[in-house]
Design a protein around this motif. Sequence first.
Motif, short mmCIF file in Angstrom:
data_model
loop_
_atom_site.label_atom_id
_atom_site.label_comp_id
_atom_site.label_asym_id
_atom_site.label_seq_id
_atom_site.Cartn_x
_atom_site.Cartn_y
_atom_site.Cartn_z
N GLU A 5 -39.47 -98.14 -183.78
CA GLU A 5 -38.34 -97.35 -184.27
C GLU A 5 -38.84 -96.49 -185.43
O GLU A 5 -39.85 -96.80 -186.05
N SER A 18 -43.08 -99.57 -161.16
CA SER A 18 -43.26 -99.02 -159.81
C SER A 18 -43.86 -100.05 -158.86
O SER A 18 -43.92 -99.83 -157.66
N PHE A 54 -31.58 -93.30 -172.77
CA PHE A 54 -32.69 -92.43 -173.17
C PHE A 54 -33.95 -92.85 -172.43
O PHE A 54 -34.60 -92.04 -171.76
N VAL A 55 -34.27 -94.12 -172.54
CA VAL A 55 -35.47 -94.64 -171.87
C VAL A 55 -35.34 -94.50 -170.35
O VAL A 55 -36.29 -94.11 -169.66
N ALA A 103 -39.31 -85.50 -169.81
CA ALA A 103 -40.40 -86.34 -169.32
C ALA A 103 -40.98 -85.81 -168.01
O ALA A 103 -42.16 -85.97 -167.74
N GLY A 119 -40.12 -105.25 -179.53
CA GLY A 119 -39.21 -104.13 -179.39
C GLY A 119 -38.27 -103.90 -180.56
O GLY A 119 -38.45 -104.45 -181.65
N THR A 120 -37.25 -103.12 -180.31
CA THR A 120 -36.29 -102.75 -181.34
C THR A 120 -35.31 -103.89 -181.60
O THR A 120 -35.20 -104.81 -180.80
N VAL A 134 -36.56 -103.45 -170.06
CA VAL A 134 -37.74 -102.62 -170.33
C VAL A 134 -38.12 -102.77 -171.80
O VAL A 134 -37.29 -102.55 -172.69
N ASN A 135 -39.38 -103.11 -172.05
CA ASN A 135 -39.82 -103.31 -173.42
C ASN A 135 -41.30 -102.95 -173.55
O ASN A 135 -41.98 -102.71 -172.56
N ILE A 136 -41.78 -102.94 -174.79
CA ILE A 136 -43.16 -102.52 -175.04
C ILE A 136 -44.14 -103.70 -174.97
O ILE A 136 -45.32 -103.56 -175.26
N GLY A 137 -43.65 -104.84 -174.56
CA GLY A 137 -44.50 -106.01 -174.37
C GLY A 137 -43.64 -107.05 -173.67
O GLY A 137 -42.41 -106.97 -173.70
N GLU A 164 -42.75 -104.52 -168.71
CA GLU A 164 -43.43 -103.34 -169.22
C GLU A 164 -43.33 -102.19 -168.22
O GLU A 164 -43.28 -102.41 -167.00
N ALA A 165 -43.35 -100.98 -168.74
CA ALA A 165 -43.20 -99.79 -167.90
C ALA A 165 -44.29 -99.72 -166.82
O ALA A 165 -44.06 -99.21 -165.73
N ARG A 166 -45.46 -100.28 -167.11
CA ARG A 166 -46.58 -100.25 -166.16
C ARG A 166 -46.21 -100.94 -164.85
O ARG A 166 -46.72 -100.59 -163.78
N ILE A 220 -33.98 -86.02 -173.59
CA ILE A 220 -33.34 -86.17 -172.28
C ILE A 220 -32.78 -84.85 -171.76
O ILE A 220 -32.13 -84.81 -170.73
N VAL A 238 -36.10 -91.05 -169.31
CA VAL A 238 -37.54 -90.82 -169.40
C VAL A 238 -38.25 -91.47 -168.20
O VAL A 238 -39.11 -90.86 -167.56
N VAL A 239 -37.87 -92.70 -167.87
CA VAL A 239 -38.51 -93.41 -166.76
C VAL A 239 -38.33 -92.63 -165.45
O VAL A 239 -39.29 -92.37 -164.72
N LYS A 261 -47.61 -96.21 -170.29
CA LYS A 261 -47.74 -97.30 -169.31
C LYS A 261 -47.11 -96.92 -167.97
O LYS A 261 -47.63 -97.29 -166.93
N LEU A 262 -46.02 -96.19 -168.02
CA LEU A 262 -45.38 -95.79 -166.76
C LEU A 262 -46.29 -94.83 -166.00
O LEU A 262 -46.45 -94.94 -164.79
N ASN A 282 -44.94 -95.63 -175.67
CA ASN A 282 -45.50 -96.75 -174.92
C ASN A 282 -45.02 -96.71 -173.47
O ASN A 282 -45.81 -96.90 -172.54
N ILE A 302 -32.84 -104.38 -178.75
CA ILE A 302 -33.40 -105.05 -177.56
C ILE A 302 -33.57 -106.54 -177.82
O ILE A 302 -33.28 -107.38 -176.96
#
Lengths: 336, 336
Positions: free
Chosen positions: B146, A214, A226-227, B210, A186-187, A177-180, A209-211, B179, A230-231, B233-234, B229, A190
Motif C-alpha cells: 500500500e 491461468s 481494481f485488481v 493493463a 497483503g493489505t 488474490v494476494n502477493i503471497g 498468487e497471480a502466477r 482501470i 488489471v487481471v 506474476k500474471l 506484483n 485483504i
Amino acid sequence: MKIAVDAMGGDFAPHEIVKGSIEAQKELGLEIILVGNKTQIENELKKYAVNLEKIHIHHTTEIITNDDKPVHAVRQKKDSSMVVGLNLVKDGTAEAFVSAGNTGALLAGSLFQLGRIKGIDRPAIGAPYPTQKGISLLVDAGANAEGKPRNLLEFGVMGKIYAEKVFGIENPEIGLVNIGTEEGKGTEIIKQAYELYKKTKMNFIGNVEARELSRGVADVIVCDGFVGNVVLKLTEGVAMTIMDMLKTQLKKNFVSKIGAMILMPSLRNFKKELDYTEYGGALMLGVNGAVIKAHGSSNAKAVKNAIRQAKSFVEHQVIQSIVQEIERIGDENNAD
Amino acid sequence: MKIAVDAMGGDFAPHEIVKGSIEAQKELGLEIILVGNKTQIENELKKYAVNLEKIHIHHTTEIITNDDKPVHAVRQKKDSSMVVGLNLVKDGTAEAFVSAGNTGALLAGSLFQLGRIKGIDRPAIGAPYPTQKGISLLVDAGANAEGKPRNLLEFGVMGKIYAEKVFGIENPEIGLVNIGTEEGKGTEIIKQAYELYKKTKMNFIGNVEARELSRGVADVIVCDGFVGNVVLKLTEGVAMTIMDMLKTQLKKNFVSKIGAMILMPSLRNFKKELDYTEYGGALMLGVNGAVIKAHGSSNAKAVKNAIRQAKSFVEHQVIQSIVQEIERIGDENNAD
C-alpha cells in the motif's frame, strides 16, 4: 422464458446482436425481446427466417454509448434501450437482460432499476476467466475500485453460488488474490477478508498468487475491482501480444512459413481455447435481477452464448441461492 | 569497479552464481567479490580458468533462505552472505551488490544497512518488463503493498531516472496503471497521484490500462507494489500457460509434429524474446546504494546480466541523479 436483449449496445449493434438473438431463440427455445430502434431491428430481422411469435420488438428512441458517463447516462436517457431493457426485468415482462453496451452504465442502471440483493452491500462484476483447466469465475472484475473486507467476502459468496449452480462445480474452491500465499500477506483489507473467510464453511483455499490464475488454481478468484480489472485486461493484452510475436516469428522466412501452414489447424484450435466468444459474458452479481454483460465486440456467437448464460442464470435461481447463502453465513456467525 | 555478489542466494547457488560472476568479470572487466562459504566457492572456482587477482572471496558462515522471514532474517543472520554483501557496499569496499536470494530480505537488508536516498519516503522495486517494443520499467514491483500518492510520484521519478540513464531513453514516458485512461478514474490515492504528476515537468502520459502494458505503452509503468506484483506474476503465468497450451496442440498429431519440428528455430527465438535471463534483475530503487536482485532461478547468464546491470547503475550515477531530480521537483513546487 422471455429474455430482453439490448439491440443497440456493442460495437456490432444491431446486426450481430439481432443475428445472435435469432440463433439463441432457435437453439434454446426461448422468447426474445429485442429492445431498440424498431426500424433498424426490423431491417435486420428481414434478413433471416424468423419465428415472429417468439421474437418481439420493444421500441426505444435513445442509445447509451461507450462515451457516455454511466450514472449521468442512465439518469438522463430514460428511453434508452439499456434503461428500458432493465425495466422490462423489473416489471416482470422479461426474466433476464443481456447487453453488450457500456459496462459502467449497465452496472449503474442495474443498481438504479433493480436494486441490490438483500444482504449484499456492494454488487460486483463476475467474469468467466479461461484457464488451462477450464473456466474460473473472477469477482470483482471491475465494479468497485475499492472495498471493505466484508465486500471481498460477499464477492466470494456470490461467485461460489454461480460456480456451483451454473458451472456445476461441487463445493467450488475460492481463492483470494494476494502477493503471497501465506496468511498475513497483503493489505489490511485483504488480511481482514482472510479472517472473515476462515469463519465460514465455504471451501476457502486461502491466498492465491497471480502466477497461478491461468493454471486454474481456484474455481472462484476473489479480488477488488481494481485488481480484477488489471487481471482481466492484462491477461487479454499478454495473450494478444504473444500471438502477435508468434505470428511475426512464423512469417520470418520461407521454411517457417511452410511450418506455419502445416500448423494452421492446431494454431486455430489454440486460438479458440483463448476465445472470449466461447465463454459468454460477465455477470452483474448482487443486483436483484439477471443481467448479463456481453463483450463490447461481441459477434453473433458471443451474443448467443451470453443469452444461453442468462437462461442458465434464471433456471438455476442464482439470486435466490445467494440470498440463502448470505443468510446462512449470517446465522453461522451469530451462532458462534 | 568492484561488485559484491551473493554466492549463496538463488535456486542454483553457488555454482551458477560463481560461473556467471566469472563470465561477467571477463566480459565486463571489473572485479568481483564473491560473498559466501569459502570452501564451496573455491570448489566452484577450481572448475574454471579464473583470474584470481580480479575475483575475491569474502567468507561468511550463514545463509538467508527463501523460507526465512525477511526482517527477522536480516536482523538475526548478521554473518549471512546477504547482510555482509550489503555491508561491503556500505563501507565502500564494493560499489554494488547483486543477489538472487530472498527478495523481501534483500529489500529489508538494503534499508537497514544502506538507508534511504534523501527525499525518498518509500523505496520500491523496479523490474524490467519485456514488451513488444522492448523493455519498460515497472515500479513498484512489490516492495509496498500500500502507499500514499506521494509514493506513487516517487516511483515515477526513480523509474524515469533509471530509464533515462541505463536504458538510454530520452524523456521517458511515465504511465500510471489504472482501470481506465480518463482522468478521475480509479482509487482516491491514484487520483491524487495523477494530480501530483501533472504538476511536474516529467513526461507523464496519464493513466494506462493493463491491456496495453505488454504492447509497450509507457517506458515507466507506475503502480503500487500490490498491483505491480500482480502484473509481473500474471504476465509470467499467462505466458507460461500459453506456451504449455501451444506445446500440447503441437504434439496432438503426426502432421502438427512435423510442422512443429520445422518451426523449432522460430519457436526458440520467440521463447528467447520472453526470457527473463536476457533482461537482468530487479532494482532496489530508493535505497542509498546500488543493489540488484537477480531472478531466484537465475542461471549463469542471468547472473552475468544482473552484474552488467549493476555496473551500469553505478556508472550512470543513478542514485545521485535521483537525489537531484527529487530536489528539482521540490523546487518547482515551491516556486509555484
